[in-house]
Design a protein around this motif. Structure first.
Motif, PDB file in Angstrom:
ATOM      1  N   ARG A 127      -7.014  -7.086  -8.912  1.00  0.00           N
ATOM      2  CA  ARG A 127      -6.097  -7.098  -7.770  1.00  0.00           C
ATOM      3  C   ARG A 127      -6.203  -5.767  -7.021  1.00  0.00           C
ATOM      4  NH1 ARG A 127      -1.879  -7.340 -10.723  1.00  0.00           N
ATOM      5  NH2 ARG A 127      -1.142  -5.243 -10.337  1.00  0.00           N
ATOM      6  N   VAL A 128      -6.255  -5.828  -5.688  1.00  0.00           N
ATOM      7  CA  VAL A 128      -6.283  -4.615  -4.873  1.00  0.00           C
ATOM      8  C   VAL A 128      -4.863  -4.312  -4.428  1.00  0.00           C
ATOM      9  CG1 VAL A 128      -7.128  -3.586  -2.737  1.00  0.00           C
ATOM     10  CG2 VAL A 128      -8.632  -5.037  -4.089  1.00  0.00           C
ATOM     11  N   LEU A 144      -8.249  -0.621  -7.044  1.00  0.00           N
ATOM     12  CA  LEU A 144      -8.603  -1.901  -7.640  1.00  0.00           C
ATOM     13  C   LEU A 144      -8.096  -1.890  -9.074  1.00  0.00           C
ATOM     14  CD1 LEU A 144     -10.178  -4.597  -7.517  1.00  0.00           C
ATOM     15  CD2 LEU A 144     -12.175  -3.329  -8.320  1.00  0.00           C
ATOM     16  N   GLN A 145      -7.092  -2.708  -9.335  1.00  0.00           N
ATOM     17  CA  GLN A 145      -6.510  -2.771 -10.672  1.00  0.00           C
ATOM     18  C   GLN A 145      -7.498  -3.442 -11.632  1.00  0.00           C
ATOM     19  OE1 GLN A 145      -3.785  -1.287 -11.513  1.00  0.00           O
ATOM     20  NE2 GLN A 145      -3.046  -0.801  -9.471  1.00  0.00           N
ATOM     21  N   ASN A 174      -1.124   2.637 -14.292  1.00  0.00           N
ATOM     22  CA  ASN A 174      -2.135   1.634 -14.607  1.00  0.00           C
ATOM     23  C   ASN A 174      -3.517   2.232 -14.407  1.00  0.00           C
ATOM     24  OD1 ASN A 174      -0.405  -0.547 -15.101  1.00  0.00           O
ATOM     25  ND2 ASN A 174      -0.274  -1.028 -12.921  1.00  0.00           N
ATOM     26  N   GLN A 175      -4.476   1.762 -15.188  1.00  0.00           N
ATOM     27  CA  GLN A 175      -5.864   2.129 -14.965  1.00  0.00           C
ATOM     28  C   GLN A 175      -6.371   1.366 -13.750  1.00  0.00           C
ATOM     29  OE1 GLN A 175      -8.202   1.503 -18.442  1.00  0.00           O
ATOM     30  NE2 GLN A 175      -6.712   2.484 -19.775  1.00  0.00           N
ATOM     31  N   ALA A 176      -7.160   2.030 -12.919  1.00  0.00           N
ATOM     32  CA  ALA A 176      -7.672   1.398 -11.708  1.00  0.00           C
ATOM     33  C   ALA A 176      -8.941   2.116 -11.276  1.00  0.00           C
ATOM     34  CB  ALA A 176      -6.618   1.461 -10.605  1.00  0.00           C
ATOM     35  N   ASN A 177      -9.589   1.582 -10.252  1.00  0.00           N
ATOM     36  CA  ASN A 177     -10.719   2.241  -9.596  1.00  0.00           C
ATOM     37  C   ASN A 177     -10.287   2.578  -8.176  1.00  0.00           C
ATOM     38  OD1 ASN A 177     -12.395   2.110 -11.755  1.00  0.00           O
ATOM     39  ND2 ASN A 177     -13.599   0.394 -11.005  1.00  0.00           N
ATOM     40  N   TYR A 178     -10.652   3.753  -7.712  1.00  0.00           N
ATOM     41  CA  TYR A 178     -10.252   4.210  -6.383  1.00  0.00           C
ATOM     42  C   TYR A 178     -11.111   3.544  -5.320  1.00  0.00           C
ATOM     43  CZ  TYR A 178      -8.867   7.285  -2.641  1.00  0.00           C
ATOM     44  OH  TYR A 178      -8.368   7.774  -1.459  1.00  0.00           O
TER      45      TYR A 178
END
Length: 140
Positions: free
Chosen positions: A116-117, A111-112, A93-97
């Motif tokens: 959602r974390v 952080l999706q 999935n793409q997310a932010n670290y």
């Protein structure tokens, strides 16, 4: 405690100036967390807790002579899906670290896209934003 390398000192609990070293450590972590959040344009300020945890974990690792973190706070990353639907669906999935998850062995907070974390052990850095969203059409 002295055999473990810990020096016990007594300071007044109500006086923050009584323990300048501890206050300087807290100030450093706050400054680092603020810098982490300011360095990311798209992240919300309610993610302050994750920035503080990440800053403290990095500081602990540096003090213990361990390597820091290979991921950058707030940057795009890919996290392994908990349960992929089929073999043909993407596994990540793409997310932010959001930083290191101290309670999870080799864990990281992400952080999706949906907001959602999650804590994940399988996080990959994205070297280039072109890996996130492929172009819809290539002009000819």
């Amino acid at each position: 405690m002295s055999e473990m390398g810990i020096d016990v000192t007594a300071t007044a609990g109500s006086d923050p100036d009584g323990n300048g070293r501890a206050e300087r450590g807290v100030r450093w972590i706050k400054e680092k967390a603020r810098t982490l959040l300011q360095g990311t344009k798209d992240l919300r300020t309610d993610l302050w807790t994750f920035a503080v945890i990440h800053a403290a974990e990095i500081q602990n690792r540096v003090c213990q002579g361990e390597p820091g973190c290979e991921h950058i706070f707030g940057q795009p990353c890919l996290s392994l899906k908990k349960s992929p639907g089929s073999a043909w669906e993407p596994r990540y999935n793409q997310a932010n670290y959001l930083g290191i998850a101290p309670g999870v062995i080799c864990g990281h907070f992400v952080l999706q896209v949906e907001g959602r974390v999650e804590a994940s052990c399988n996080v990959k850095s994205v070297a280039s934003p072109c890996f996130l969203d492929p172009p819809e059409e290539v002009p000819v």
